[in-house]
Scaffold this motif. Structure first.
Motif, mmCIF file in Angstrom:
data_model
loop_
_atom_site.group_PDB
_atom_site.id
_atom_site.type_symbol
_atom_site.label_atom_id
_atom_site.label_comp_id
_atom_site.label_asym_id
_atom_site.label_seq_id
_atom_site.Cartn_x
_atom_site.Cartn_y
_atom_site.Cartn_z
ATOM 1 N N UNK A 148 -2.531 -0.039 4.254
ATOM 2 C CA UNK A 148 -3.485 0.821 4.946
ATOM 3 C C UNK A 148 -3.391 0.627 6.461
ATOM 4 N N UNK A 149 -3.225 -0.610 6.910
ATOM 5 C CA UNK A 149 -3.068 -0.865 8.342
ATOM 6 C C UNK A 149 -1.814 -0.164 8.862
ATOM 7 N N UNK A 150 -0.732 -0.241 8.104
ATOM 8 C CA UNK A 150 0.497 0.443 8.500
ATOM 9 C C UNK A 150 0.275 1.956 8.580
ATOM 10 N N UNK A 151 -0.491 2.504 7.636
ATOM 11 C CA UNK A 151 -0.793 3.933 7.668
ATOM 12 C C UNK A 151 -1.637 4.280 8.888
ATOM 13 N N UNK A 152 -2.588 3.408 9.230
ATOM 14 C CA UNK A 152 -3.401 3.642 10.418
ATOM 15 C C UNK A 152 -2.571 3.620 11.684
ATOM 16 N N UNK A 153 -1.594 2.734 11.731
ATOM 17 C CA UNK A 153 -0.698 2.696 12.900
ATOM 18 C C UNK A 153 0.107 4.000 12.994
ATOM 19 N N UNK A 154 0.587 4.495 11.849
ATOM 20 C CA UNK A 154 1.329 5.752 11.854
ATOM 21 C C UNK A 154 0.448 6.897 12.329
ATOM 22 N N UNK A 155 -0.827 6.873 11.923
ATOM 23 C CA UNK A 155 -1.780 7.882 12.388
ATOM 24 C C UNK A 155 -1.968 7.769 13.897
ATOM 25 N N UNK A 156 -2.181 6.554 14.376
ATOM 26 C CA UNK A 156 -2.380 6.363 15.808
ATOM 27 C C UNK A 156 -1.188 6.811 16.628
ATOM 28 N N UNK A 157 0.024 6.661 16.075
ATOM 29 C CA UNK A 157 1.225 7.069 16.799
ATOM 30 C C UNK A 157 1.297 8.577 16.990
ATOM 31 N N UNK A 158 0.575 9.328 16.154
ATOM 32 C CA UNK A 158 0.591 10.780 16.255
ATOM 33 C C UNK A 158 -0.508 11.320 17.158
ATOM 34 N N UNK A 159 -1.491 10.481 17.512
ATOM 35 C CA UNK A 159 -2.569 10.932 18.384
ATOM 36 C C UNK A 159 -2.085 10.984 19.826
#
Length: 264
Positions: A98-109
């Motif tokens: 989940x943390x890795x997914x959150x990082x991927x999300x943050x990279x798109x913001x």
């Protein structure tokens, strides 16, 4: 809904429309006879896939009947359970994923143009990001020091899900905050911990300075070339406020875990 291509097409058109459409408008779009369109709309109405609305007439005559697609509510609770199942059976593994997914999300913001040169910079970026996402963050100014800053998250948009699946929902939010800080030069200088539900309606994001001085943003490129900077020793005797934290969420990714070991 029966396996009917004309009805599926009508439903797709109505779902994409910004306002109700009547049978004549739908007939023009689809090229079908208006009587055929009304027949399919009656079927969709009986199956509760579309809803009728009375619209003002065009000129003289009776009011028109407009149709709009029924928006199905998303089963977020079921979605969270599916995600938890897909991320693995071990809570720690789910947290890491989940943390890795959150990082991927943050990279798109969108990345704010605010290089991190202090703990205050990291705090401001975190407050701005979480405010834009609907978390209603508040600074806890009474507890701020040179080594840490606490941010109260008072309105988590996925609060109910986070209560039942904290390792998934809170893990994603933690990864997002870490990514936003790392992207702006805070890697290896600021760590983020997330303490879920320290109060029934509030979580705490704790930002910790991992070095006595943060790098000048102008030196970040040079530092990346010579390798990872050494961390300063923690300040002796400094004890932060004691907060309840989910052990599955704390230091869920690799580099943060190494940093926190140096802080103990």
């Amino acid at each position: 809904m029966s396996d009917s291509w004309p009805r599926r097409r009508l439903l797709a058109i109505l779902r994409g429309a910004s306002e109700p459409l009547d049978a004549q408008e739908l007939a023009r779009v689809t090229g079908q006879h208006v009587t055929t369109v009304r027949f399919h709309l009656d079927v969709l109405t009986r199956e509760s896939l579309v809803r009728q609305f009375q619209q003002p007439p065009r000129g003289r005559g009776r009011p028109r009947i407009g149709y709009s697609a029924v928006q199905r509510s998303v089963g977020y609770q079921d979605l969270a359970q599916v995600l938890a199942d897909q991320l693995g059976g071990d809570p720690r593994h789910r947290s890491d994923a989940a943390v890795a997914a959150g990082r991927a999300w943050g990279a798109k913001l969108e990345n704010p143009d605010q290089p991190i040169a202090s703990l205050a910079d990291a705090r401001d970026i975190t407050v701005t990001t979480m405010s834009e996402l609907g978390f209603a963050p508040e600074r806890d100014t009474a507890t701020e020091t040179d080594e840490q800053s606490l941010i109260r998250l008072t309105a988590c948009p996925l609060r109910d899900l986070a209560r039942t699946h904290p390792e998934v929902v809170c893990g994603v939010h933690l990864g997002l905050m870490r990514e936003m800080i790392d992207r702006n030069g805070g890697r290896d200088a600021v760590n983020v911990r997330l303490h879920p539900f320290v109060e029934p309606e509030m979580c705490i994001a704790r930002l910790e300075a991992l070095r006595s001085t943060l790098p000048d943003p102008a030196d970040l490129t040079d530092m990346a070339e010579v390798g990872e900077p050494r961390l300063a020793a923690p300040v002796a005797g400094r004890v932060g406020p004691q907060l309840r934290a989910d052990p599955q969420i704390r230091n869920a990714d690799t580099h943060a875990g190494k940093q926190s070991t140096q802080q103990r």
